[in-house]
Design a protein around this motif. Structure first.
Motif, mmCIF file in Angstrom:
data_model
loop_
_atom_site.group_PDB
_atom_site.id
_atom_site.type_symbol
_atom_site.label_atom_id
_atom_site.label_comp_id
_atom_site.label_asym_id
_atom_site.label_seq_id
_atom_site.Cartn_x
_atom_site.Cartn_y
_atom_site.Cartn_z
ATOM 1 N N GLU A 78 -0.387 28.116 -24.819
ATOM 2 C CA GLU A 78 0.655 28.414 -25.258
ATOM 3 C C GLU A 78 0.350 29.726 -26.235
ATOM 4 O OE1 GLU A 78 4.784 27.882 -27.485
ATOM 5 O OE2 GLU A 78 3.186 26.666 -27.704
ATOM 6 N N SER A 115 -3.901 32.139 -30.121
ATOM 7 C CA SER A 115 -2.779 31.133 -31.029
ATOM 8 C C SER A 115 -3.804 30.147 -31.720
ATOM 9 C CB SER A 115 -1.634 31.653 -30.429
ATOM 10 O OG SER A 115 -0.979 33.238 -30.245
ATOM 11 N N SER A 120 -3.342 26.926 -33.296
ATOM 12 C CA SER A 120 -1.404 25.348 -33.459
ATOM 13 C C SER A 120 -1.318 25.553 -34.824
ATOM 14 C CB SER A 120 -2.121 24.454 -32.435
ATOM 15 O OG SER A 120 -2.725 24.973 -31.651
ATOM 16 N N THR A 148 -8.561 19.835 -28.839
ATOM 17 C CA THR A 148 -8.132 21.348 -29.686
ATOM 18 C C THR A 148 -9.900 21.446 -29.268
ATOM 19 O OG1 THR A 148 -8.938 20.400 -31.829
ATOM 20 C CG2 THR A 148 -7.414 19.906 -31.429
ATOM 21 N N CYS A 154 -7.316 25.574 -32.571
ATOM 22 C CA CYS A 154 -6.568 25.873 -30.835
ATOM 23 C C CYS A 154 -6.618 24.278 -30.524
ATOM 24 C CB CYS A 154 -7.184 26.552 -30.316
ATOM 25 S SG CYS A 154 -5.671 26.981 -28.929
ATOM 26 N N ASP A 155 -4.797 24.072 -30.422
ATOM 27 C CA ASP A 155 -4.615 22.798 -29.673
ATOM 28 C C ASP A 155 -3.717 22.367 -28.525
ATOM 29 O OD1 ASP A 155 -3.587 20.013 -29.278
ATOM 30 O OD2 ASP A 155 -2.263 19.722 -31.187
#
Length: 382
Positions: free
Chosen positions: A201, A242, A244, A318, A344-345
């Motif tokens: 995302e 981005s 998480s 991750t 980041c997940d």
């Protein structure tokens, strides 16, 4: 009654992680709050025939330093610290404090200035580690402040910390040797790779790892461990990512961090909270705007975010990158006073591509020979 897992952890770090031998010198660093583990490591080091030295801090000193110190004091590098870093055989770091947010009000510019000044120490550490001249390991002492950050009771957090390092098992050393073997298959695959792409995302990031070495982290750097990392080709990172979870560094928290890269360099740094601090760190020195480390986490027995990078960067499913200094053993040469891991997940729709081929989806590797969750004993003091 003393928790037997403390002695197991001390034994694991001294004998497996840093492999102390008779005559070795070792520095054991930690806050006074971690006294039981410091004492256990000190005893184990002596029983190994090593020469242990302790570097014990107390709460409040860092806050005073960044509040009172003038520029000349902020940029002063302790010559004794430099001498020790050049000569010691091993270091054991034990993290823990009574207040994890103690530096949240400190001036980011002062913190950046001090970190930049200590870059020579970081360089010595990285270079000696890469040559195998210096062995090091770090772990977390389960204390009230960290338990509160993780939103757990102290007992639950103790079980989490010790369980993540497999200290509930009869022979943690054997467990980590088995983990090392399971991660090596993935390490071999990545060492044949040329490029990596991370999709999630608001994330689409690519980098080249051609000619770089991936390192199998199997309990010889951190307890707990569980990641495979490299140093990307410095000018190859492109796209945006981005993060998480909140990114914590130097006691300050950045929420909603988002970085955009062009030709390897951060060209835009954004955050919903802590943006000023993020930008100060990115602009710390020439290397702080570049990625020094890129990693894939493999510890599927760590499943929750705790606001502690030691654990959060290992969460299976991750990935993380670190701005700033690189580990020379990967082939990277990015120098900086900064090394800041951000996670980041990928567990909800994320993907990892290796040379265009899908390696992982929704946080799970497609090939069953690669790391997955392990069954463990019930957590507790017994």
């Amino acid at each position: 009654m003393a928790d037997p897992r403390i002695d197991k952890l001390a034994r694991l770090m001294t004998r497996y992680s840093v492999k102390l031998k008779p005559g070795n010198t070792v520095i054991i660093r930690g806050d006074a709050i971690a006294a039981p583990l410091i004492q256990a490591c000190y005893r184990e080091a002596l029983e190994c025939g090593a020469h242990p030295m302790t570097d014990i801090s107390i709460d409040g000193l860092s806050e005073i330093f960044f509040d009172v110190a003038k520029p000349k004091q902020l940029t002063w590098v302790n010559p004794y610290s430099k001498h020790r870093m050049r000569s010691v055989d091993a270091t054991i770091g034990i993290w823990g404090s009574r207040n994890t947010r103690a530096l949240s009000g400190s001036d980011p510019k002062k913190m950046a200035l001090a970190a930049k000044a200590n870059q020579p120490l970081t360089k010595i550490f990285m270079e000696r580690s890469a040559r195998g001249d210096l062995h090091w390991v770090g772990t977390q002492w389960p204390c009230h402040a960290s338990a509160q950050d993780a939103e757990m009771s102290l007992e639950a957090y103790e079980n989490f910390v010790f369980g993540a390092g497999f200290l509930d098992e009869k022979d943690p050393v054997q467990i980590w040797k088995e983990i090392s073997k399971s991660q090596q298959a993935l390490t071999r695959r990545l060492n044949r790779a040329r490029s990596i792409r991370i999709v999630a995302e608001d994330t689409d990031l690519t980098y080249s790892c051609k000619g770089r070495k991936w390192i199998n982290c199997d309990g010889q750097y951190n307890i707990p461990d569980g990641e495979i990392f490299t140093g990307p080709v410095e000018t190859s990172v492109e796209g945006h990512i981005s993060f998480s979870f909140p990114a914590v560094h130097g006691g300050q928290e950045v929420v909603g961090a988002r970085l955009t890269f062009e030709k390897g360099r951060v060209v835009k740094a954004e955050a919903s909270k802590g943006e000023e601090f993020l930008k100060a760190m990115v602009g710390m020195d020439r290397g702080s705007a570049y990625v020094g480390e890129a990693a894939i986490a493999t510890n599927y027995n760590i499943t929750r975010f705790t606001r502690n990078t030691l654990f959060d960067e290992k969460i299976g499913g991750t990935v993380h990158i670190a701005l700033g200094s690189a580990y020379p053993e990967t082939g990277s040469s990015n120098p900086s006073g900064l090394h800041w891991d951000m996670v980041c997940d990928l567990r909800q729709g994320g993907e990892i591509y290796v040379d265009g081929e899908l390696l992982q989806k929704n946080g799970r590797f497609l090939d069953k020979q690669y790391p997955r969750a392990r069954r463990t004993r019930k957590k507790g003091r017994g």
